[in-house]
Design an enzyme around this catalytic site. Structure first.
Site, PDB file in Angstrom:
ATOM      1  N   ASP A  89      38.272  37.496  38.155  1.00  0.00           N
ATOM      2  CA  ASP A  89      39.729  37.598  38.252  1.00  0.00           C
ATOM      3  C   ASP A  89      40.104  39.061  38.420  1.00  0.00           C
ATOM      4  O   ASP A  89      39.393  39.948  37.924  1.00  0.00           O
ATOM      5  CB  ASP A  89      40.398  37.052  36.977  1.00  0.00           C
ATOM      6  CG  ASP A  89      40.465  38.112  35.877  1.00  0.00           C
ATOM      7  OD1 ASP A  89      39.451  38.303  35.195  1.00  0.00           O
ATOM      8  OD2 ASP A  89      41.527  38.776  35.748  1.00  0.00           O
ATOM      9  N   CYS A  95      42.934  37.034  61.088  1.00  0.00           N
ATOM     10  CA  CYS A  95      43.444  36.401  59.869  1.00  0.00           C
ATOM     11  C   CYS A  95      44.475  35.338  60.210  1.00  0.00           C
ATOM     12  O   CYS A  95      45.314  35.524  61.096  1.00  0.00           O
ATOM     13  CB  CYS A  95      44.057  37.460  58.960  1.00  0.00           C
ATOM     14  SG  CYS A  95      44.701  36.796  57.409  1.00  0.00           S
ATOM     15  N   CYS A 130      46.656  34.022  57.938  1.00  0.00           N
ATOM     16  CA  CYS A 130      47.735  33.939  56.934  1.00  0.00           C
ATOM     17  C   CYS A 130      49.093  34.120  57.607  1.00  0.00           C
ATOM     18  O   CYS A 130      49.175  34.614  58.733  1.00  0.00           O
ATOM     19  CB  CYS A 130      47.516  35.011  55.855  1.00  0.00           C
ATOM     20  SG  CYS A 130      48.241  36.610  56.254  1.00  0.00           S
ATOM     21  N   ASP A 189      43.521  34.286  29.248  1.00  0.00           N
ATOM     22  CA  ASP A 189      42.787  35.275  28.484  1.00  0.00           C
ATOM     23  C   ASP A 189      43.319  35.252  27.058  1.00  0.00           C
ATOM     24  O   ASP A 189      44.412  34.750  26.795  1.00  0.00           O
ATOM     25  CB  ASP A 189      42.939  36.664  29.117  1.00  0.00           C
ATOM     26  CG  ASP A 189      41.856  37.624  28.634  1.00  0.00           C
ATOM     27  OD1 ASP A 189      41.868  38.790  29.038  1.00  0.00           O
ATOM     28  OD2 ASP A 189      40.986  37.191  27.840  1.00  0.00           O
ATOM     29  N   CYS A 217      49.861  37.624  59.101  1.00  0.00           N
ATOM     30  CA  CYS A 217      49.126  37.999  60.314  1.00  0.00           C
ATOM     31  C   CYS A 217      49.480  37.103  61.499  1.00  0.00           C
ATOM     32  O   CYS A 217      49.393  37.532  62.656  1.00  0.00           O
ATOM     33  CB  CYS A 217      47.628  37.939  60.060  1.00  0.00           C
ATOM     34  SG  CYS A 217      47.091  39.209  58.895  1.00  0.00           S
TER      35      CYS A 217
HETATM   36  N1  LIG Z   1      39.311  39.215  26.921  1.00  0.00           N
HETATM   37  C1  LIG Z   1      38.856  40.176  27.737  1.00  0.00           C
HETATM   38  N2  LIG Z   1      39.513  40.442  28.893  1.00  0.00           N
HETATM   39  C2  LIG Z   1      39.027  41.455  29.691  1.00  0.00           C
HETATM   40  C3  LIG Z   1      39.754  41.793  30.875  1.00  0.00           C
HETATM   41  C4  LIG Z   1      41.029  41.064  31.299  1.00  0.00           C
HETATM   42  C5  LIG Z   1      40.711  40.119  32.444  1.00  0.00           C
HETATM   43  N3  LIG Z   1      41.912  39.747  33.183  1.00  0.00           N
HETATM   44  C6  LIG Z   1      42.863  38.951  32.424  1.00  0.00           C
HETATM   45  C7  LIG Z   1      44.100  38.647  33.218  1.00  0.00           C
HETATM   46  C8  LIG Z   1      44.989  37.706  32.456  1.00  0.00           C
HETATM   47  C9  LIG Z   1      46.394  38.159  32.737  1.00  0.00           C
HETATM   48  C10 LIG Z   1      46.315  39.612  33.039  1.00  0.00           C
HETATM   49  C11 LIG Z   1      44.919  39.886  33.533  1.00  0.00           C
HETATM   50  C12 LIG Z   1      39.264  42.842  31.657  1.00  0.00           C
HETATM   51  N4  LIG Z   1      39.781  43.404  32.777  1.00  0.00           N
HETATM   52  C13 LIG Z   1      38.929  44.412  33.095  1.00  0.00           C
HETATM   53  N5  LIG Z   1      39.108  45.258  34.110  1.00  0.00           N
HETATM   54  C14 LIG Z   1      40.341  45.218  34.905  1.00  0.00           C
HETATM   55  C15 LIG Z   1      40.339  46.523  35.679  1.00  0.00           C
HETATM   56  C16 LIG Z   1      41.520  46.615  36.552  1.00  0.00           C
HETATM   57  C17 LIG Z   1      42.762  46.996  36.031  1.00  0.00           C
HETATM   58  C18 LIG Z   1      43.850  47.098  36.886  1.00  0.00           C
HETATM   59  C19 LIG Z   1      43.702  46.841  38.254  1.00  0.00           C
HETATM   60  C20 LIG Z   1      42.460  46.450  38.755  1.00  0.00           C
HETATM   61  C21 LIG Z   1      41.373  46.328  37.896  1.00  0.00           C
HETATM   62  N6  LIG Z   1      37.893  44.496  32.251  1.00  0.00           N
HETATM   63  C22 LIG Z   1      38.083  43.528  31.326  1.00  0.00           C
HETATM   64  C23 LIG Z   1      37.364  43.187  30.187  1.00  0.00           C
HETATM   65  C24 LIG Z   1      37.853  42.166  29.358  1.00  0.00           C
HETATM   66  C25 LIG Z   1      37.176  41.827  28.120  1.00  0.00           C
HETATM   67  O1  LIG Z   1      36.146  42.427  27.729  1.00  0.00           O
HETATM   68  N7  LIG Z   1      37.723  40.848  27.352  1.00  0.00           N
END
Ligand SMILES: Nc1nc2c(CCNCC3CCCC3)c3[nH]c(NCCc4ccccc4)nc3cc2c(=O)[nH]1
Length: 373
Positions: free
Chosen positions: A267, A305, A307, A93, A310
């Site tokens: 992701d 499962c 894994c 990212d 399990c």
């Molecule tokens: N560039 C960019 N990244 C976004 C991300 C990060 C995606 N994971 C990146 C990984 C790279 C390393 C870290 C993550 C997002 N993550 C989420 N929601 C996560 C919600 C969530 C938070 C915590 C627990 C579960 C769900 N919306 C997102 C929108 C964007 C976006 O517009 N632009």
């Protein structure tokens, strides 16, 4: 071994599709779930264990790695693949999302963002150009454009200003990325929950031209119903012959709904993060292994499962090591959750390939309605 980046759609079922993304470091079967390896590790997992769960690709993070150990150090040591002993594709990212959710003292301008490290308080800057440089130093195979994730809720004017900034940053990202055969640059659609802005953003990204297209600005608190409303129209705005990546999603039922609506890649930290808190995802719903009712239960989490958790351990054991905060608790539940998420993806890919996605989805929901697990 292919030297370039390619995407082939192999089957469709309604708006859903299966495909293969070919990269010089290996193929990615879509729809794909990508485990998150924020600080050059999928927490509590060895890389070979991550592969054993069925993952074809994992995520790294510009924000975390630029702060520690720095992208320059990783480059000197041979790049992120060598550094973390993962020789398959890595998507990174671009860092903007993490700055806004983790860093202190942030300042956002046309140029980019400046911020204080959440680790040691040092000051840093991220611009489209610097983000591209960091992702190139890391050696990631799929690079994300530098964007601003529009907060939710935002009024139309605020959302528009944010989207238009991200589109100017998308062009700067494209120009700074240059021509890197075998590496891909993905643009990120913004526009919050406003259909006209989503369309304008998609048109702008298409005009600039990217190897894949992400849907950003979702899974930011809008809730599943609103997210699905946007996914009713947003994926089709993006080129259908390129991968569509929904960022940050999600829970198993979010994933199923996104795949039904044409999403190819997702992701989320959920399976790994919740594994560390004792939450286990199963086909019947979520089991919280910390609950006292498991302390004498000789059964596995999920008898279907395959894994390691399990196959070899009882709920009683998983309850015990979790309560005792033993390291193996995080290992076993993380492994189980990532295995479950990858099995769900394999089930979706098979169902789409065989034209029976609707049946798969109704069976998925019916199971989860079942009572006590
Ligand atoms: N560039 C960019 N990244 C976004 C991300 C990060 C995606 N994971 C990146 C990984 C790279 C390393 C870290 C993550 C997002 N993550 C989420 N929601 C996560 C919600 C969530 C938070 C915590 C627990 C579960 C769900 N919306 C997102 C929108 C964007 C976006 O517009 N632009």
């Amino acid at each position: 071994m292919t030297k370039k980046f390619n995407f082939d759609v192999t089957a469709t079922d309604g708006r859903a599709r299966t495909g293969v993304i070919s990269t010089p470091r290996g193929e990615i079967r879509t729809p794909a779930f990508m485990p998150v390896g924020t600080a050059a590790t999928v927490k509590a997992m060895l890389p070979e264990s991550v592969r054993a769960t069925g993952a074809d690709i994992l995520l790294g993070n510009t924000y975390h790695l630029m702060l520690r150990p720095t992208a320059e150090r990783i480059a000197r040591l041979g790049g992120l693949h060598r550094f973390m002993n993962w020789d398959r594709p890595i998507l990174t990212d671009s860092g903007g999302f993490q700055v806004m959710s983790l860093a202190g003292l942030r300042k956002l301008t046309e140029e980019g963002v400046t911020f204080k490290s959440h680790i040691d308080g040092s000051r840093h800057a991220l611009t489209p150009e610097r983000s591209m440089e960091i992702q190139a130093l890391l050696g990631s195979d799929i690079v994300m454009a530098f964007d601003e994730c529009t907060p939710f809720p935002s009024d139309e004017a605020t959302a528009r200003r944010s989207m238009e900034l991200s589109m100017r940053w998308a062009r700067r990202s494209r120009e700074a990325f240059g021509d890197r055969p075998g590496h891909a640059l993905f643009g990120i659609q913004q526009g919050s929950v406003y259909r006209d802005q989503r369309q304008e953003s998609a048109d702008k990204l298409r005009e600039i031209g990217f190897d894949g297209y992400a849907i950003g600005g979702l899974a930011v608190g809008e809730g599943q119903a609103t997210m699905f409303e946007v996914l009713e129209y947003a994926p089709a705005m993006l080129p259908e012959d390129r991968p569509r990546y929904l960022m940050g999603v999600g829970k198993p039922d979010d994933i199923v709904g996104a795949v039904e609506r044409g999403i190819d890649m997702m992701d989320c930290v959920l399976p790994s993060r919740s594994g560390r808190t004792g939450q286990a995802f199963t086909r019947f719903g979520v089991v919280n292994i910390r609950n006292a009712r498991h302390q004498d239960d000789p059964r596995p989490l999920d008898e279907h499962c395959t894994c390691p958790a399990c196959r070899n351990y009882s709920r009683a054991y998983l309850h015990h090591v979790n309560r005792a905060q033993e390291i193996i608790a995080s290992m076993l539940l993380t492994w189980h959750n990532l295995h479950y998420f990858q099995e769900l993806m394999q089930g979706l890919r098979d169902a789409i390939a065989e034209g029976r996605l609707a049946a798969f989805v109704s069976d998925f929901h019916a199971r989860r309605a079942e009572g006590d697990i």
